[in-house]
Scaffold this motif. Structure first.
Motif, PDB file in Angstrom:
ATOM      1  N   ALA A   9      -4.634   8.553 -13.337  1.00 29.08           N
ATOM      2  CA  ALA A   9      -4.985   9.725 -14.144  1.00 29.08           C
ATOM      3  C   ALA A   9      -4.058   9.801 -15.329  1.00 29.08           C
ATOM      4  CB  ALA A   9      -4.873  10.985 -13.295  1.00 29.08           C
ATOM      5  N   SER A  45      -8.899  11.824 -14.636  1.00 24.59           N
ATOM      6  CA  SER A  45      -9.110  10.424 -14.270  1.00 24.59           C
ATOM      7  C   SER A  45      -9.174   9.527 -15.512  1.00 24.59           C
ATOM      8  CB  SER A  45     -10.415  10.316 -13.484  1.00 24.59           C
ATOM      9  OG  SER A  45     -10.719   8.964 -13.288  1.00 24.59           O
ATOM     10  N   GLY A 105      -9.745   3.824 -10.065  1.00 23.76           N
ATOM     11  CA  GLY A 105     -10.046   5.112  -9.448  1.00 23.76           C
ATOM     12  C   GLY A 105      -8.828   5.867  -8.959  1.00 23.76           C
ATOM     13  N   ARG A 106      -7.653   5.275  -9.133  1.00 27.13           N
ATOM     14  CA  ARG A 106      -6.431   5.899  -8.624  1.00 27.13           C
ATOM     15  C   ARG A 106      -5.438   6.132  -9.764  1.00 27.13           C
ATOM     16  NH1 ARG A 106      -8.932   6.404  -4.691  1.00 27.13           N
ATOM     17  NH2 ARG A 106      -8.594   5.708  -2.556  1.00 27.13           N
TER      18      ARG A 106
END
Lengths: 517, 547
Positions: free
Chosen positions: B507, B495, B504-505
């Motif tokens: 990486a 992440s 949060g989406r």
């Protein structure tokens, strides 16, 4: 649908021939449904024979239907007249379409008028009762039992816009060679169960519609221009050419121009033609020994040259730019080659992006791909350049080429390459070539008897010609037409991908139409 | 070339008189820019006339026209050369051709007058010696060519700022403290180069003696321009191809005589010529071919060498290779036998391109369609639209873009693919696009301060973001590259926060401990800024570590 089809077959069993319109009436079904059932029967093979017939039919107009429902205008007029009579003015007011009705009732002898009556013309009944023949006849036409209706009547009704003649398409059905009243429902396709049970051998199957297209397979697609690039790479590799590392789009003016003996006042070095870089603006790290030799050959000459005799400035050479040709990389490679202990012949190629500060239009982009080939060897001749170009273009499927003198600051001799285009019926320019000038090669340190021949062309132009693309922006850049990318054929240079010159059939439908109705 | 093309065309001409020949003049053949030179070249090629020998002579009076260069010119336009065409007779055709040649020279060789500007004057209206100096614009006052009243230079710059022809030349001197001017001994202004001549000395059809001056920032070019003009138009003088010389006194007191009209001599080995072209011709043939090209040649040393006279019209000849080219042209390129060099070389692909091509095939096989986007873009494309600050991007900036589309070199492939989707909204969903190409990054470890980096970028555009599709693509690529899913010796993702992606989406992709790229669901603002409306997942990695 299957039931209807069987009903039709039962009806046909006791008759020689039936018209689909009659069937519709008889079965009290919409004609369109009957036609659908006939089509599915047809798909079973020889069960029925069917021919399309056209028949003329009389059909009531809206007004005709109105009359059939409510009676004729003349009947309305008659009925509106009380036994004591009525003034004509009043009659005209209370009955719709009274004008037509009045004259018809008059000529039928149903009513009479006393024009001299007190209080204006007065209308009275002439007979006690009437038979509304118009309504009656229209009813018969509607019921298709037209026997009592004479042609004269029909023409009269047509004139009165109560009737119109229509052409009806129907099917005349007869028994086929494999006629049977009970048809087995055909299978659409083979199933695993049929294979396991072996039932497939007794089943009938709907025929396929082979005029339809198949299902588009799910797929990714390579870009057309890069497919052509792959083919060009292959040609060079087949001819023993090693690929140059051209992954450096930003170049110094030194390598892009000065090293090529392109004078500092040359128009190509103008900001109108070249993208200069403001950040990082300058190249600080240049090979100074070599740079001194380059400076000297520009400003004073040497190596058998008079030079350009101008004030060569290092500041100009340091300016960063977006390379205007991949020849900048060729220059770096040749310089590197010259630094090796012993000269060895090389063949080099590259296909990569180059930049021109151009205004964009249908055929020009600010960045495009340059294809470049370079051969360095002892004592190469102009004939060698032409020979190797002949082989190169033969691999592209181009057999007829011609050379024309041209001018290029870093090659001498220089030649434009033309090929005969069978479609356009003329010679078209397909590339540029030449022998690098000694003023470019000798300062690098290459031996005097080494000759370097080179040629270049754009990747976009042959691709556009091959795939028949008119607007370069549809091919390169974000405005690309992705449908075109997906529909694009594989690239076979010796067999141009333009559609074969034959009649291109329109498929009857797309993939979902594979099973016939 | 001209000779050859038209020469061979001559034969066809006998068949039909209506044939029109298109003559293409190469950019370095200034001697073919006017009809006089073109006809002369053709006649020499067809051996109808000998190539003329150009001469400069002192004036009959013995008193050369003199031009003094003052030190004040050195900062603005330091050089000047001059010559006189004596007893010339113009017709309206030759007069127009004379003007036209000057225009053409101004456009190319003179680099739109920046390097050289030509002034031609009726010598009988002025009186030498002439003074070439530079003065503050406000102090220069004269009646310019074809104007009815006098202006000072400041007013003139204003007047010509709307002139469609002259306004292009104004920037050459506009901001200089002093402007160059040439006066005669009576104070008549001849010209204010490189802008305009004075009206007083203008030449007409009746002009018999022409005084030519060329002022320049590049002396070599000025000499060439003067040579071209006088060699072409001295054919109309009472004594053709003869030019009256003039003396130019430099500011250091030294003097030079112009025009140079230098004929020089080159000697080439016959063998050498044959070897370079790929023919086997005798010295005599080669001498004949060169003579036809206006390079008068003769065989010397028992035919083993050719001596060539290079006339002042052929400034393009600066090396033996230029002479050899003329042999090839006169011989006819298409008559040269094609041969194949017999050196054997072993080919090799550039490893980065090889890997790229292999990966392109595989990514397309997985169902992604290849995009090919521009490497130049607007600043916004790689900053605002991706919710990034342009200052934080190692972007190369273009100093002279013609449009906003070419302000910077791309630092990411993502923007180009997003724009590609935006231009193809009519395509069925999901849209799955990829590109493997170079981004351009500032890097001081490279000589130019910039390096390319090859990236692989893929975008999934659909009613759902399809992170799993992009993630699956990454796994597949790693599988193809034989990189295991492993923290220690392979790749993994972890992440991270990146403004371009939805919080949060996102990486980062770690390969052998190093971050090689990112994947994630794009931030809704990014989607909207690219004029799109559906969720997107994207991946961008550097492929160099896999070489």
């Amino acid at each position: 649908m299957a039931d209807l089809a069987e009903t039709i077959l039962c009806n046909l069993a006791s008759a020689d021939a039936i018209d689909s319109l009659d069937l519709a009436k008889q079965l009290n079904e919409e004609h369109q449904k009957i036609v659908g059932a006939i089509k599915s029967l047809q798909s079973l093979g020889e069960v029925i024979q069917c021919e399309q017939v056209a028949s003329k039919r009389w059909e009531l107009t809206d007004e005709g239907r109105q009359v059939l429902k409510n009676g004729s205008h003349e009947a309305h007029v008659f009925n509106a007249i009380p036994t004591e009579g009525i003034t004509q003015a009043e009659l005209m007011k209370i009955v719709p379409n009274a004008k037509v009705g009045f004259s018809k009732a008059m000529s039928a002898g149903w009513i009479q008028i006393d024009k001299k009556a007190a209080g204006g013309p007065k209308v009275t009944r002439k007979v006690d009762s009437i038979e509304d023949k118009v309504k009656l006849l229209l009813g018969q036409i509607q019921d298709l039992s037209v026997n009592d209706v004479t042609e004269k009547d029909k023409l009269e009704f047509k004139k009165r816009k109560m009737l119109q003649e229509v052409i009806l398409k129907s099917y005349l059905l007869k028994k086929g060679a494999e006629f049977s009243t009970s048809v087995e429902k055909p299978e659409t396709d083979l199933t695993p169960e049929m294979i396991t049970s072996g039932s497939w051998c007794t089943k009938k199957f709907k025929p396929y519609n082979f005029d339809a297209l198949g299902v588009t397979p799910p797929s990714g697609h390579l870009h057309p221009l890069l497919k052509v690039r792959t083919q060009f790479r292959n040609i060079f590799l087949e001819m023993g050419f090693t690929e140059m590392p051209t992954n450096n789009y930003v170049e110094s003016s030194f390598w892009n121009f000065d090293a090529l003996f392109q004078p500092q006042q040359h128009p190509a070095r103008d900001a109108h033609d070249t993208f200069f870089v403001s950040d990082p603006a300058l190249t600080e790290n240049l090979p100074m020994d070599y740079l001194e030799r380059v400076k000297k050959v520009h400003s004073e000459g040497g190596y058998g040259s008079q030079g350009y005799k101008y004030d060569w400035k290092i500041e100009e050479a340091k300016k960063n730019l977006l390379r205007t040709h991949t020849t900048a990389v060729s220059a770096r490679m040749l310089y590197k080659l010259a630094q090796e202990k012993e000269f060895r012949p090389v063949r080099l190629f590259s296909i990569d992006r180059v930049y021109r500060n151009e205004s964009l239009d249908a055929t020009h982009l600010a960045e495009f791909h340059q294809i470049e080939g370079v051969v360095a060897d002892y004592n190469l001749t102009l004939g060698d350049l032409m020979g190797i170009l002949g082989e190169f273009f033969k691999k592209l499927g181009i057999k007829k080429i011609r050379f024309k003198p041209a001018y290029n600051p870093y090659t001498e001799p220089s030649m434009e390459i033309f090929s005969y285009h069978d479609g356009l019926k003329k010679w078209v320019e397909i590339g540029n070539s030449g022998i690098f000038r000694p003023e470019m090669l000798l300062p690098m340190g290459l031996p005097e008897d080494v000759v370097v021949i080179a040629w270049g062309l754009s990747l976009e132009r042959p691709t556009m010609i091959m795939y028949g693309i008119d607007n370069i922006r549809e091919l390169v850049g974000h405005k690309v037409n992705l449908q075109m990318v997906q529909d694009n054929p594989i690239c076979r240079l010796t067999r141009p991908a333009t559609l074969e010159s034959c009649y291109v059939e329109e498929p009857s439908s797309h993939w979902h139409g594979h099973i016939a109705h | 070339m001209i000779m050859r093309e038209t020469g061979s065309g001559e034969r066809a001409k006998e068949a039909s008189e209506a044939v029109i020949y298109k003559v293409e003049v190469p950019a370095n053949r200034y001697d073919l820019l006017c009809l006089e030179g073109l006809v002369r070249g053709l006649q020499v090629f067809k051996e109808q006339i000998p190539s003329p020998r150009y001469k400069r002579v002192p004036p009959a009076s013995g008193e050369m026209q003199k031009l003094y260069i003052k030190p004040s010119t050195q900062e603005v336009r330091p050089h000047c050369v001059a010559a006189v065409l004596r007893n010339i007779t113009f017709t309206s055709e030759s007069y127009n051709s004379f003007i036209d040649l000057q225009d053409k020279l101004h456009q190319n060789l003179c680099r739109k007058r920046a390097l050289v500007a030509i002034g031609t004057h009726d010598l009988d209206t002025i009186k030498g010696p002439f003074i070439y100096e530079a003065k503050p614009p406000a102090d220069i006052k004269f009646r310019p060519l074809n104007q009815t009243k006098e202006y000072n230079a400041v007013e003139l710059m204003d007047l010509y700022s709307v002139d469609s022809h002259l306004r292009h030349y104004l920037p050459i001197i506009r901001d200089k403290p002093v402007y160059p001017v040439i006066y005669d001994s009576c104070g008549v202004l001849l010209s204010m180069p490189p802008i305009i001549n004075g009206d007083h000395s203008k030449i007409t059809l009746d002009t018999r003696n022409v005084f030519i001056e060329c002022t320049a920032t590049d002396l070599t070019k000025a000499k060439i321009v003067l040579d071209v003009l006088v060699t072409m138009f001295s054919q109309y003088c009472a004594e053709p191809f003869t030019v009256e010389q003039a003396e130019v006194i430099q500011c250091d007191g030294s003097s030079a005589i112009y025009p140079e009209l230098k004929h020089w001599e080159a000697v080439l080995k016959v063998d050498e010529v044959n070897k370079k072209v790929g023919i086997r011709e005798s010295g005599e043939t080669i001498a004949t071919l060169l003579t036809k090209m206006c390079l008068k040649s003769e065989v010397i040393e028992d035919g083993s060498k050719v001596k060539i006279d290079i006339p002042p019209t052929r400034a393009d000849v600066i090396h033996a290779c230029d002479i050899i080219e003329d042999v090839a042209i006169a011989y006819g390129y298409n008559n040269i036998k094609k041969t194949i060099p017999n050196s054997g070389t072993i080919a090799a692909e550039f490893s980065l391109n090889k890997l790229t091509d292999l990966l392109r095939q595989e990514v397309a096989m997985v169902g992604f369609t290849e995009a090919l986007t521009f490497s130049l873009c607007s600043q916004d494309d790689i900053s605002v639209k991706l919710r990034k600050d342009i200052k934080s991007a190692p972007a190369v900036h273009i100093s002279n873009p013609k449009t906003l589309e070419f302000q910077v070199a791309r630092t990411t492939l993502l923007a180009g693919i997003m724009k590609t989707i935006a231009s193809n909204k009519n395509m069925p969903l999901p849209m799955k696009l990829f590109e493997i190409s170079d981004v351009i990054l500032k890097d001081n470890n490279y000589d130019v301060g910039v390096r390319n980096e090859r990236r692989l970028c893929a975008v999934h555009y659909n009613k759902n973001p399809g992170f799993e599709v992009i993630h699956g693509l990454l796994d597949r690529i790693m599988q193809l590259l034989a990189v295991p899913f492993s923290r220690e010796c392979g790749y993994h993702i972890r992440s991270c926060e990146d403004a371009t992606y939805f919080p949060g989406r996102c990486a980062e992709i770690v390969y052998k401990g190093e971050v090689i790229g990112r994947l994630g669901v794009l931030h809704p603002d990014v989607i909207v800024k690219f004029d799109l409306s559906l969720p997107c997942a994207a991946l961008e990695i550097n492929i160099h570590p896999f070489l």
